[in-house]
Scaffold this motif. Structure first.
Motif, PDB file in Angstrom:
ATOM      1  N   VAL A   1      -0.152  10.135  -3.269  1.00  0.00           N
ATOM      2  CA  VAL A   1      -1.006  10.494  -2.138  1.00  0.00           C
ATOM      3  C   VAL A   1      -0.137  10.945  -0.968  1.00  0.00           C
ATOM      4  O   VAL A   1       0.747  10.217  -0.558  1.00  0.00           O
ATOM      5  CB  VAL A   1      -1.839   9.275  -1.701  1.00  0.00           C
ATOM      6  CG1 VAL A   1      -2.741   9.646  -0.550  1.00  0.00           C
ATOM      7  CG2 VAL A   1      -2.643   8.747  -2.862  1.00  0.00           C
ATOM      8  N   PRO A   2      -0.352  12.159  -0.437  1.00  0.00           N
ATOM      9  CA  PRO A   2       0.375  12.545   0.764  1.00  0.00           C
ATOM     10  C   PRO A   2      -0.037  11.645   1.922  1.00  0.00           C
ATOM     11  O   PRO A   2      -1.165  11.155   1.915  1.00  0.00           O
ATOM     12  CB  PRO A   2      -0.087  13.980   1.026  1.00  0.00           C
ATOM     13  CG  PRO A   2      -0.797  14.407  -0.192  1.00  0.00           C
ATOM     14  CD  PRO A   2      -1.295  13.192  -0.860  1.00  0.00           C
ATOM     15  N   PRO A   3       0.788  11.414   2.890  1.00  0.00           N
ATOM     16  CA  PRO A   3       2.115  11.969   3.122  1.00  0.00           C
ATOM     17  C   PRO A   3       3.226  11.047   2.644  1.00  0.00           C
ATOM     18  O   PRO A   3       4.280  11.005   3.262  1.00  0.00           O
ATOM     19  CB  PRO A   3       2.133  12.082   4.631  1.00  0.00           C
ATOM     20  CG  PRO A   3       1.357  10.883   5.099  1.00  0.00           C
ATOM     21  CD  PRO A   3       0.361  10.564   4.028  1.00  0.00           C
TER      22      PRO A   3
ATOM     23  N   LEU B   1       4.093  17.370  -6.857  1.00  0.00           N
ATOM     24  CA  LEU B   1       3.997  18.796  -6.551  1.00  0.00           C
ATOM     25  C   LEU B   1       5.026  19.599  -7.330  1.00  0.00           C
ATOM     26  O   LEU B   1       4.697  20.596  -7.973  1.00  0.00           O
ATOM     27  CB  LEU B   1       4.183  19.030  -5.052  1.00  0.00           C
ATOM     28  CG  LEU B   1       4.251  20.493  -4.651  1.00  0.00           C
ATOM     29  CD1 LEU B   1       2.865  21.108  -4.630  1.00  0.00           C
ATOM     30  CD2 LEU B   1       4.909  20.690  -3.302  1.00  0.00           C
TER      31      LEU B   1
ATOM     32  N   ALA C   1       0.842  -1.201   0.000  1.00  0.00           N
ATOM     33  CA  ALA C   1       0.000   0.000   0.000  1.00  0.00           C
ATOM     34  C   ALA C   1       0.873   1.246   0.000  1.00  0.00           C
ATOM     35  O   ALA C   1       0.604   2.202  -0.731  1.00  0.00           O
ATOM     36  CB  ALA C   1      -0.926  -0.008   1.210  1.00  0.00           C
TER      37      ALA C   1
ATOM     38  N   ALA D   1      -3.061  12.211 -12.972  1.00  0.00           N
ATOM     39  CA  ALA D   1      -2.764  11.821 -11.589  1.00  0.00           C
ATOM     40  C   ALA D   1      -3.979  11.128 -10.979  1.00  0.00           C
ATOM     41  O   ALA D   1      -3.838  10.162 -10.226  1.00  0.00           O
ATOM     42  CB  ALA D   1      -2.373  13.047 -10.769  1.00  0.00           C
ATOM     43  N   VAL D   2      -5.169  11.611 -11.346  1.00  0.00           N
ATOM     44  CA  VAL D   2      -6.390  10.999 -10.804  1.00  0.00           C
ATOM     45  C   VAL D   2      -6.614   9.615 -11.422  1.00  0.00           C
ATOM     46  O   VAL D   2      -6.919   8.648 -10.724  1.00  0.00           O
ATOM     47  CB  VAL D   2      -7.605  11.915 -11.048  1.00  0.00           C
ATOM     48  CG1 VAL D   2      -8.860  11.276 -10.498  1.00  0.00           C
ATOM     49  CG2 VAL D   2      -7.375  13.259 -10.395  1.00  0.00           C
TER      50      VAL D   2
ATOM     51  N   ALA E   1      -4.769   1.934  -6.958  1.00  0.00           N
ATOM     52  CA  ALA E   1      -5.713   1.520  -5.925  1.00  0.00           C
ATOM     53  C   ALA E   1      -6.270   0.132  -6.210  1.00  0.00           C
ATOM     54  O   ALA E   1      -6.660  -0.587  -5.300  1.00  0.00           O
ATOM     55  CB  ALA E   1      -6.855   2.537  -5.826  1.00  0.00           C
TER      56      ALA E   1
ATOM     57  N   PHE F   1      -4.328   7.095  -9.938  1.00  0.00           N
ATOM     58  CA  PHE F   1      -4.736   6.553  -8.644  1.00  0.00           C
ATOM     59  C   PHE F   1      -5.632   5.341  -8.797  1.00  0.00           C
ATOM     60  O   PHE F   1      -5.542   4.376  -8.051  1.00  0.00           O
ATOM     61  CB  PHE F   1      -5.461   7.625  -7.810  1.00  0.00           C
ATOM     62  CG  PHE F   1      -6.006   7.063  -6.545  1.00  0.00           C
ATOM     63  CD1 PHE F   1      -5.160   6.849  -5.478  1.00  0.00           C
ATOM     64  CD2 PHE F   1      -7.320   6.667  -6.439  1.00  0.00           C
ATOM     65  CE1 PHE F   1      -5.627   6.268  -4.323  1.00  0.00           C
ATOM     66  CE2 PHE F   1      -7.796   6.089  -5.287  1.00  0.00           C
ATOM     67  CZ  PHE F   1      -6.950   5.893  -4.223  1.00  0.00           C
ATOM     68  N   ALA F   2      -6.497   5.372  -9.824  1.00  0.00           N
ATOM     69  CA  ALA F   2      -7.486   4.308  -9.968  1.00  0.00           C
ATOM     70  C   ALA F   2      -6.815   2.942 -10.102  1.00  0.00           C
ATOM     71  O   ALA F   2      -7.252   1.969  -9.497  1.00  0.00           O
ATOM     72  CB  ALA F   2      -8.378   4.592 -11.171  1.00  0.00           C
TER      73      ALA F   2
ATOM     74  N   LEU G   1       0.612   3.568  -3.289  1.00  0.00           N
ATOM     75  CA  LEU G   1      -0.055   4.849  -3.073  1.00  0.00           C
ATOM     76  C   LEU G   1       0.937   5.999  -3.196  1.00  0.00           C
ATOM     77  O   LEU G   1       0.571   7.114  -3.570  1.00  0.00           O
ATOM     78  CB  LEU G   1      -0.752   4.869  -1.717  1.00  0.00           C
ATOM     79  CG  LEU G   1      -1.914   3.867  -1.639  1.00  0.00           C
ATOM     80  CD1 LEU G   1      -2.455   3.757  -0.231  1.00  0.00           C
ATOM     81  CD2 LEU G   1      -3.027   4.276  -2.589  1.00  0.00           C
TER      82      LEU G   1
ATOM     83  N   TRP H   1       3.988  12.370  -3.375  1.00  0.00           N
ATOM     84  CA  TRP H   1       3.239  13.633  -3.508  1.00  0.00           C
ATOM     85  C   TRP H   1       4.168  14.789  -3.833  1.00  0.00           C
ATOM     86  O   TRP H   1       3.826  15.680  -4.602  1.00  0.00           O
ATOM     87  CB  TRP H   1       2.429  13.950  -2.249  1.00  0.00           C
ATOM     88  CG  TRP H   1       3.222  14.497  -1.083  1.00  0.00           C
ATOM     89  CD1 TRP H   1       3.799  13.767  -0.108  1.00  0.00           C
ATOM     90  CD2 TRP H   1       3.511  15.866  -0.786  1.00  0.00           C
ATOM     91  NE1 TRP H   1       4.443  14.590   0.788  1.00  0.00           N
ATOM     92  CE2 TRP H   1       4.280  15.884   0.399  1.00  0.00           C
ATOM     93  CE3 TRP H   1       3.197  17.069  -1.405  1.00  0.00           C
ATOM     94  CZ2 TRP H   1       4.745  17.061   0.967  1.00  0.00           C
ATOM     95  CZ3 TRP H   1       3.668  18.246  -0.828  1.00  0.00           C
ATOM     96  CH2 TRP H   1       4.424  18.240   0.345  1.00  0.00           C
ATOM     97  N   PHE H   2       5.357  14.746  -3.268  1.00  0.00           N
ATOM     98  CA  PHE H   2       6.268  15.862  -3.485  1.00  0.00           C
ATOM     99  C   PHE H   2       6.769  15.874  -4.927  1.00  0.00           C
ATOM    100  O   PHE H   2       6.924  16.935  -5.531  1.00  0.00           O
ATOM    101  CB  PHE H   2       7.433  15.791  -2.500  1.00  0.00           C
ATOM    102  CG  PHE H   2       8.299  17.012  -2.547  1.00  0.00           C
ATOM    103  CD1 PHE H   2       7.813  18.221  -2.104  1.00  0.00           C
ATOM    104  CD2 PHE H   2       9.576  16.955  -3.057  1.00  0.00           C
ATOM    105  CE1 PHE H   2       8.588  19.360  -2.158  1.00  0.00           C
ATOM    106  CE2 PHE H   2      10.374  18.087  -3.114  1.00  0.00           C
ATOM    107  CZ  PHE H   2       9.870  19.293  -2.664  1.00  0.00           C
TER     108      PHE H   2
END
Lengths: 503, 526
Positions: A396-398, A406, A387, A431-432, A439, A435-436, A391, A402-403
């Motif tokens: 996904v932060p943290p 960013l 995970a 990015a969205v 996940a 995620f799919a 992830l 994510w950085f």
């Protein structure tokens, strides 16, 4: 000729290690020791990288600053040092991943480590190369050994297919690259990047020069598996032994990006409108196509193959954003910084993801997602790490990913302009989507029931070999800590931007 | 002890430390896991109460107990935290609800039983929630805002509703929990990715007005915004990007569709946390970020937000009347209540924003309690179908009584917590900020008032179906265990809070009013 041996120490130590591995392979000892020698050599060659990096605060170290060797064609600066560190670290973790894998079946080991280290040597050379010839030699030294490594499972038709496909595409791309380079040389009469940049000022409009630049870029597009030059990637990734896939997706890919970085920002600095436009398209395509196809995958390794195509697209976003005409040197620095930082974080999380895949596969044999159902019930530790890495790749932060995302968005918005912002929006949507499918793997491991087909003894579990445990521990700590304190990586990335505004 | 941000940082990160400790306890030792989690959450709550006592209410419009430390120097993002009158009630609310969630869980573990993982997720969630309310740096805010997603995703996905459903459009059947978990995550991620672009756009333009130094500091950005330095299409697009991120979280019509699914599928405690606190992250962000930083754009968007809010109120009420599932009904009522909160914010007046904040707190305690009740009832009846329930008051008098009380609070009965938020936001809509269309907002007020009538309608309808009448034959011969000690321990404080806020709203207004008045004065000169 006066040679700065301190500057060359990482390469020299690594070359000696390559020889040492061959020698140990001949000695009547367990083959396991070849891996140990390889790891030791990588560690030793990391030391001069550090001493060179912290030269100003060391007493014995003289001649601080950028070291230029061999008539401008070989440069040791902070950029090359940071990336040498990445390559050495990546190779180190790749060996850790390989040990258990190679021991588990009748594989040739000495030769394997010999090839892997040779390839790593190529990457280390590449990081310093500042002329077309050194760049090409370094790049081919990275790629050549991996053709063989991809086919290491000789009895398996898929592995053979992987190696052959990779070989053919690799050779074609080398030819295209060389053709492009020869055109560039023919038009400018220079091979060093600085020379090309200076010579290019007057001939920006010359079609032959443009053609040379485009062909050179295309050669690299194959290396970084940007869409539409990605067709080898999923098959090779799936067929090759998984540790080799990990190596390919991190070290070999990073080498391609390093080549792109130095070429675009140094040699072709005056041609931003050409490479910016070309890489804008490749970035948009790689993200979108890579992600959309990844959505449909049922095999985790294949999924990671497409994911690495998409991640490559994200790394190309800052290049594409640089197409905006009025970009200032500071803004280009932001873009350069973004690609390097993304690369550094990606190296950790992708190696970690493959480490988990190897560990799970070790237990379940297959990498089909359906078979991974309910992993969390019988291997909570592995499921947690899975995970974390997947992830993190999703951003996904943290978690560290994510950085990376960013700074990528940041570079596009920093440069601004319609094209850059459009690319940023495409990246956001991707990015969205990304995620799919990450996940989906997490869902299989955490939410789905254990498939009935899995025999009970596999659920009781086999222990993970210590080297793999070490690799997992290293990457998991890095991904979690860097998520909370990304400043460490950001500072490293910041160090690399030296030559972008250097003129 | 609250000097230099230490106390506040403890409140934020103590639960995370607790999560680490719980993780280290062997799986078999459940009692110790529960005690540890409760201890960490309890200490955090006590700290937040002490914080509320130490808070200087005379200077509620300033950030207190703050810290400002280096975090990511390369992009000049800093660890800036602090509480003012607006965030203080929400910080206390989230630590409060976290404790109750753990207390309630004590003997009510959803299937598959795994207290260790569940407690770890609750504690991580707590860090994300309080962190969002105290973060004063946009990147820090973004990170906390996103941190809550993962625990909630796993909570819904692992412990959620296992009934099969057919996914609309795709025509595939899957388990409710799987569908709801991914939908929840994708919606929020979609919004927050655009929100991040908005933040970055602010960052890059801030340098021009801040001596060349780009900044993510909410305080500095608000000052730039107050001076009206952003304008034109730029601020329109930035506001739009942030609106997308916040509105999904609230959720506002028409971006609300993830909410009924997520609420219905989530385990009881998940629904409670989601309703009580997670939804507030969005509305809080409007007040803390959108209004002060882009005040002119907020004026331009006010009518749009107001209209969407009122559509949400009416739509949710009508949807409630069509529900057969009790939990889903409560979920839709959340959309309606958040509509009142958004209407209050849209008026851009101090009354409206005060109403929004007390509305958030009240919705937190009331709807939180409603979800607790719905969870406990479906645990006993093994169904949430209102058609099959009935006569609850006779079967379980105490639970029925609390349900009746909470439903009354939810429909906005004067004297209970729900009244203030709805009443005052309608009041504010009568007289919105100067410059906004009075006619439109008065129309919205009238329609919103119709919404309160509808709300009374569906809640009383629910009570009639669930609580009143004779128990159906299905339950004849069943022995029902009325409210047990853990439920009582978790619910009694909420009942007290509902009463206390209802009778004595100064508990909330005392903190918020000065801060809100200052915020409105600075941003809109009102």
């Amino acid at each position: 000729m006066n040679i700065d041996y301190h500057a060359l120490a990482p390469e020299i130590i690594l070359a000696l290690t390559v020889v040492a591995v061959l020698v140990v392979d001949l000695l009547p000892v367990e083959k396991f020791w070849t891996a140990v020698v390889g790891l030791g050599g990588l560690f030793l060659s990391f030391i001069p990288v550090l001493t060179l990096g912290f030269c100003e605060s060391l007493e014995f170290c003289d001649d601080t600053g950028v070291r230029v060797l061999f008539g401008d064609s070989y440069v040791v600066d902070t950029f090359s040092l940071v990336l040498k560190g990445v390559f050495l670290g990546g190779a180190f973790i790749s060996i850790l991943l390989s040990v258990g894998y190679l021991e588990s079946d009748r594989f040739w080991q000495g030769e394997y480590y010999f090839l892997l280290l040779s390839s790593a040597l190529g990457a280390v050379v590449l990081a310093s190369s500042r002329d077309l010839i050194t760049l090409f030699v370094g790049l081919e030294l990275v790629t050549g050994p991996t053709f063989l490594m991809a086919g290491w499972r000789k009895g398996d038709a898929r592995s053979n297919e992987a190696a052959l496909k990779f070989f053919i595409i690799g050779v074609i791309s080398a030819a295209i690259l060389l053709f492009g380079m020869s055109l560039v040389y023919g038009v400018t009469g220079e091979t060093t990047f600085t020379g090309i940049r200076l010579a290019s000022a007057g001939i920006v409009d010359q079609p032959l020069f443009t053609m040379g630049v485009v062909f050179t870029l295309l050669g690299f597009a194959f290396k970084v598996s940007a869409v539409p030059f990605h067709f080898w990637t999923p098959d090779t990734y799936e067929g090759a032994p998984t540790p080799v896939t990990a190596y390919l997706s991190v070290v070999s890919k990073a080498a391609g990006f390093v080549g792109l970085l130095v070429l675009c920002y140094l040699a072709f600095a005056e041609l931003r409108n050409i490479w910016g436009a070309a890489l804008w398209i490749l970035a948009a395509l790689s993200m979108t196509v890579g992600n959309l196809i990844a959505l449909k995958q049922t095999n985790v390794v294949r999924l990671l193959g497409y994911s690495s195509i998409a991640q490559g697209g994200f790394m190309l976003v800052p290049f594409g954003a640089a197409v905006t005409a009025g970009a200032s040197p500071a803004q280009l620095e932001d873009a350069f910084f973004a690609t390097v930082t993304y690369l550094l974080i990606y190296a950790f999380m992708n190696l970690g993801a493959f480490a988990v895949v190897i560990a799970v596969r070790n237990r379940l044999v297959t990498a089909e997602m359906d078979a991974w159902g309910g992993l969390y019930n019988y291997a909570p530790g592995l499921a947690t790490m899975l995970a974390i890495f997947f992830l993190s790749l999703a951003g996904v932060p943290p978690l560290a990913g994510w950085f990376a995302k960013l700074v990528m968005f940041r570079s596009a918005l920093s440069i601004g302009g319609g094209w850059a912002i459009a690319l940023a929006v495409i990246a956001v949507l991707n990015a969205v989507i990304g995620f799919a499918y990450y996940a989906k793997v997490v869902k299989a491991a955490w939410f789905d029931p254990i498939p009935e087909a899995i025999p009970a003894d596999e659920l009781r579990g086999r222990s993970i070999v210590p080297s793999l445990q070490f690799a997992l521990g290293l990457t998991v700590v890095a991904v979690v800590l860097l998520g909370f304190f990304p400043d460490v990586i950001a500072r490293l990335g910041d160090l690399t931007t030296g030559f972008v505004s250097g003129f | 002890m609250f000097d230099n941000g230490w106390g506040l940082s403890l409140i934020v990160f103590l639960p995370l430390v607790g999560a680490g400790v719980v993780m280290a306890i062997p799986k078999a030792n459940e009692e110790l896991q529960k005690m540890t989690a409760l201890a960490f959450a309890g200490v955090t709550f006590v700290l937040s109460v002490l914080l509320a006592f130490a808070f200087d209410y005379g200077a509620a419009d300033t950030y207190q107990f703050g810290a400002d430390l280096n975090w990511i120097t390369a992009i000049n993002s800093r660890y800036i935290i602090g509480v003012d009158g607006i965030s203080l009630p929400l910080v206390v609310l989230s630590t409060f609800i976290t404790v109750l969630a753990i207390v309630y869980s004590w003997e009510h573990w959803p299937e598959p039983h795994n207290p260790k993982a569940f407690l770890v997720l609750i504690l991580v969630l707590a860090t994300g929630m309080t962190g969002t309310f105290v973060a004063l740096d946009l990147i820090l805010f973004f990170v906390f805002f996103e941190v809550v997603l993962l625990p909630m995703y796993f909570m819904i996905g692992i412990w959620g509703d296992r009934n099969e459903i057919t996914i609309p459009v795709f025509k595939r059947t899957t388990e409710m929990r799987l569908y709801a978990a991914i939908k929840f995550f994708l919606f929020t991620l979609f919004g927050s990715a655009f929100m991040l672009l908005g933040f970055l756009a602010l960052y890059f333009t801030s340098g021009d007005f801040n001596g060349g130094v780009n900044t993510f500091s909410i305080e500095v950005l608000s000052e730039i915004g107050r001076a009206g330095l952003w304008g034109g299409t730029f601020s329109f697009w930035v506001f739009a990007a942030m609106f997308l991120g916040f509105a999904v979280k609230v959720p506002m019509f028409p971006l609300h569709t993830w909410l009924p699914d997520a609420h219905t599928a989530a385990p009881t405690v998940g629904s409670v946390l989601l309703a009580a606190i997670l939804l507030k992250l969005g509305t809080y962000a409007f007040v803390r970020i959108s209004l002060p930083i882009l005040p002119d754009e907020a004026r331009n968007w006010a009518w749009f937000i107001g209209v969407l809010a009122v559509i949400g109120i009416i739509y949710a009420s009508l949807a409630c009347l069509a529900q057969t599932d009790m939990k889903r009904l409560i979920a839709f009522s959340s959309v309606g209540h958040m509509g009142f909160v958004m209407l209050g914010i849209a008026t851009l007046t101090d009354i409206g924003i005060n109403a929004a904040i007390i509305g958030m707190v009240a919705h937190g305690v009331i709807t939180g309690l409603l979800f607790f009740l719905a969870g406990s009832m479906s645990h006993r009846y093994h169904t949430r179908e209102m058609a099959r329930l009935g006569g609850n008051q006779k079967l379980m008098p105490v639970m029925g009584g609390i349900l009746g009380f909470t439903a009354m609070a939810s429909l906005g009965l004067p004297g209970l917590a729900g009244f203030w938020g709805e009443f005052m936001s309608l009041l504010a809509a009568f007289n919105p900020l100067e410059g906004l269309s009075q006619g439109l907002f008065r129309t919205l007020m009238v329609i919103g008032a119709v919404g309160t009538v509808l709300a009374a309608g569906y809640l009383l309808w629910m009570l009639q179906k669930v609580n009143f009448g004779e128990p159906s034959e299905e339950w004849a011969g069943h022995e029902f265990h009325d409210v047990d000690q853990w439920e009582m321990a978790a619910w009694a404080p909420l009942v007290v809070a509902i009463l206390a806020i209802g009778v004595f709203p100064r508990i909330v207004f005392g903190a918020t009013n000065d801060a809100v008045v200052q915020l409105v004065a600075k941003a809109f000169g009102g």
